[in-house]
Design a protein around this motif. Structure first.
Motif, PDB file in Angstrom:
ATOM      1  N   LEU A  27       0.832  -1.210   0.000  1.00 46.86           N
ATOM      2  CA  LEU A  27       0.000   0.000   0.000  1.00 46.86           C
ATOM      3  C   LEU A  27       0.861   1.252   0.000  1.00 46.86           C
ATOM      4  N   SER A  28       1.973   1.214   0.717  1.00 40.54           N
ATOM      5  CA  SER A  28       2.882   2.365   0.786  1.00 40.54           C
ATOM      6  C   SER A  28       3.324   2.818  -0.601  1.00 40.54           C
ATOM      7  N   GLY A  29       3.439   1.874  -1.529  1.00 43.64           N
ATOM      8  CA  GLY A  29       3.873   2.201  -2.884  1.00 43.64           C
ATOM      9  C   GLY A  29       2.804   2.837  -3.748  1.00 43.64           C
ATOM     10  N   TYR A  30       1.575   2.875  -3.269  1.00 44.39           N
ATOM     11  CA  TYR A  30       0.482   3.440  -4.061  1.00 44.39           C
ATOM     12  C   TYR A  30       0.235   4.915  -3.798  1.00 44.39           C
ATOM     13  N   GLY A  31       0.831   5.455  -2.789  1.00 48.65           N
ATOM     14  CA  GLY A  31       0.650   6.873  -2.498  1.00 48.65           C
ATOM     15  C   GLY A  31       2.002   7.535  -2.424  1.00 48.65           C
ATOM     16  N   GLU A  32       2.042   8.659  -1.761  1.00 46.24           N
ATOM     17  CA  GLU A  32       3.317   9.348  -1.569  1.00 46.24           C
ATOM     18  C   GLU A  32       3.436   9.817  -0.126  1.00 46.24           C
ATOM     19  N   PHE A  33       4.657   9.825   0.367  1.00 46.85           N
ATOM     20  CA  PHE A  33       4.937  10.277   1.723  1.00 46.85           C
ATOM     21  C   PHE A  33       5.325  11.746   1.652  1.00 46.85           C
ATOM     22  N   LEU A  34       4.711  12.541   2.516  1.00 47.85           N
ATOM     23  CA  LEU A  34       4.945  13.982   2.510  1.00 47.85           C
ATOM     24  C   LEU A  34       5.413  14.469   3.872  1.00 47.85           C
ATOM     25  N   PRO A  35       6.508  15.206   3.901  1.00 48.29           N
ATOM     26  CA  PRO A  35       6.848  15.906   5.141  1.00 48.29           C
ATOM     27  C   PRO A  35       6.044  17.210   5.166  1.00 48.29           C
ATOM     28  N   TYR A  53      -5.452  11.203   3.469  1.00 48.08           N
ATOM     29  CA  TYR A  53      -4.197  11.482   4.167  1.00 48.08           C
ATOM     30  C   TYR A  53      -4.157  10.645   5.429  1.00 48.08           C
ATOM     31  N   PHE A  54      -3.037   9.998   5.671  1.00 50.34           N
ATOM     32  CA  PHE A  54      -2.840   9.180   6.859  1.00 50.34           C
ATOM     33  C   PHE A  54      -1.676   9.784   7.639  1.00 50.34           C
ATOM     34  N   VAL A  55      -1.913  10.150   8.891  1.00 52.81           N
ATOM     35  CA  VAL A  55      -0.898  10.816   9.710  1.00 52.81           C
ATOM     36  C   VAL A  55       0.014   9.765  10.346  1.00 52.81           C
ATOM     37  N   ILE A  56       1.300   9.870  10.034  1.00 52.99           N
ATOM     38  CA  ILE A  56       2.295   8.951  10.574  1.00 52.99           C
ATOM     39  C   ILE A  56       2.927   9.524  11.840  1.00 52.99           C
ATOM     40  N   SER A  57       3.194  10.821  11.819  1.00 58.29           N
ATOM     41  CA  SER A  57       3.742  11.483  12.995  1.00 58.29           C
ATOM     42  C   SER A  57       3.324  12.947  12.976  1.00 58.29           C
ATOM     43  N   GLY A  58       3.403  13.566  14.144  1.00 61.48           N
ATOM     44  CA  GLY A  58       3.075  14.987  14.238  1.00 61.48           C
ATOM     45  C   GLY A  58       1.631  15.220  14.652  1.00 61.48           C
ATOM     46  N   ILE A  59       1.268  16.493  14.648  1.00 58.82           N
ATOM     47  CA  ILE A  59      -0.074  16.920  15.019  1.00 58.82           C
ATOM     48  C   ILE A  59      -0.571  17.909  13.976  1.00 58.82           C
ATOM     49  N   LEU A  60      -1.788  17.705  13.533  1.00 54.18           N
ATOM     50  CA  LEU A  60      -2.429  18.591  12.559  1.00 54.18           C
ATOM     51  C   LEU A  60      -3.719  19.129  13.157  1.00 54.18           C
ATOM     52  N   HIS A  61      -4.068  20.351  12.783  1.00 53.95           N
ATOM     53  CA  HIS A  61      -5.337  20.932  13.202  1.00 53.95           C
ATOM     54  C   HIS A  61      -6.235  21.102  11.988  1.00 53.95           C
ATOM     55  N   VAL A  62      -7.488  20.666  12.154  1.00 54.65           N
ATOM     56  CA  VAL A  62      -8.523  20.888  11.151  1.00 54.65           C
ATOM     57  C   VAL A  62      -9.286  22.111  11.637  1.00 54.65           C
ATOM     58  N   HIS A  63      -9.442  23.101  10.751  1.00 56.10           N
ATOM     59  CA  HIS A  63     -10.063  24.351  11.185  1.00 56.10           C
ATOM     60  C   HIS A  63     -10.744  25.062  10.024  1.00 56.10           C
ATOM     61  N   THR A  64     -11.607  25.997  10.385  1.00 52.94           N
ATOM     62  CA  THR A  64     -12.202  26.905   9.408  1.00 52.94           C
ATOM     63  C   THR A  64     -11.822  28.315   9.811  1.00 52.94           C
ATOM     64  N   ASP A  65     -11.748  29.178   8.825  1.00 50.63           N
ATOM     65  CA  ASP A  65     -11.444  30.583   9.060  1.00 50.63           C
ATOM     66  C   ASP A  65     -12.568  31.416   8.449  1.00 50.63           C
ATOM     67  N   VAL A 105       3.062  12.524   6.660  1.00 52.03           N
ATOM     68  CA  VAL A 105       1.785  11.970   6.223  1.00 52.03           C
ATOM     69  C   VAL A 105       1.978  11.155   4.955  1.00 52.03           C
ATOM     70  N   TRP A 106       1.065  10.237   4.757  1.00 52.61           N
ATOM     71  CA  TRP A 106       0.999   9.471   3.522  1.00 52.61           C
ATOM     72  C   TRP A 106      -0.258   9.937   2.817  1.00 52.61           C
ATOM     73  N   LYS A 107      -0.119  10.289   1.546  1.00 52.82           N
ATOM     74  CA  LYS A 107      -1.235  10.797   0.751  1.00 52.82           C
ATOM     75  C   LYS A 107      -1.522   9.821  -0.381  1.00 52.82           C
ATOM     76  N   ALA A 108      -2.799   9.468  -0.537  1.00 52.99           N
ATOM     77  CA  ALA A 108      -3.215   8.589  -1.621  1.00 52.99           C
ATOM     78  C   ALA A 108      -4.438   9.175  -2.308  1.00 52.99           C
ATOM     79  N   THR A 109      -4.394   9.237  -3.622  1.00 51.87           N
ATOM     80  CA  THR A 109      -5.546   9.709  -4.384  1.00 51.87           C
ATOM     81  C   THR A 109      -6.547   8.571  -4.548  1.00 51.87           C
ATOM     82  N   ARG A 110      -7.694   8.894  -5.075  1.00 47.01           N
ATOM     83  CA  ARG A 110      -8.707   7.873  -5.362  1.00 47.01           C
ATOM     84  C   ARG A 110      -8.130   6.814  -6.304  1.00 47.01           C
ATOM     85  N   GLU A 111      -7.368   7.262  -7.295  1.00 49.94           N
ATOM     86  CA  GLU A 111      -6.759   6.327  -8.250  1.00 49.94           C
ATOM     87  C   GLU A 111      -5.762   5.403  -7.549  1.00 49.94           C
ATOM     88  N   ASP A 112      -5.013   5.943  -6.585  1.00 50.77           N
ATOM     89  CA  ASP A 112      -4.078   5.120  -5.810  1.00 50.77           C
ATOM     90  C   ASP A 112      -4.829   4.018  -5.064  1.00 50.77           C
TER      91      ASP A 112
END
Length: 160
Positions: A27-35, A53-65, A105-112
């Protein structure tokens, strides 16, 4: 913590916890890893969004402005994911996502995801089931929040 991926592989947590190590490696080969650097915007509210998007490490905030006011919707930590709905129904992002610390994070599109499911149907079925389960948990959580808000509004209108 390293800021480079020497041998990227999706760890056994969250959506992929039920997959065998070999399947996670595939599965790792079907997407891309992003710092994602601290304070970097990963997803922009209102922009086209077609990825998981799958979070491997770190902290992300989901927000609206809105009206120069930031509203925190969720805090996303390792093992959690974002964008599952976009695999089924690509559209515009309903919120922004910003890294609060250096994140991987690991990012995969629908096609992936479709490619993985076609090549490895048994593992793909497990992944699909995990995504639907995660979306179901989120819907239940939002329903609980809505009921709580509606109950509070009804209580307030009774006493006003």
């Amino acid at each position: 913590m390293s800021t480079e991926f020497n041998s990227p592989q999706i760890p056994a947590m969250g959506l992929v916890a039920g997959l065998e190590e070999d399947d996670r490696l595939l599965l790792s080969g079907y997407g891309e890893f992003l710092p994602v650097q601290e304070d970097q915007l990963l997803i922009q509210e209102g922009q086209e969004q077609d990825a998981l998007y799958f979070v491997i490490s770190g902290i992300l905030h989901v927000h609206t402005d809105k009206d120069n006011k930031r509203t925190l919707i969720a805090r996303v930590t390792p093992g959690e994911s974002l964008g599952e709905i976009n695999i089924f129904d690509p559209g515009t992002a309903s919120a922004s996502v910003t890294a609060k610390s250096f994140s991987q994070v690991w990012k995969a599109t629908r096609e992936d995801v479709e490619g993985f499911m076609t090549e490895y149907p048994e593992a793909g079925n497990l992944l699909l089931t995990a995504m639907v389960a995660e979306m179901s948990r989120r819907i239940r959580h939002m329903n609980d929040k809505l009921v709580s808000v509606e109950a509070e509004a009804a209580y307030q209108s009774f006493w006003d």
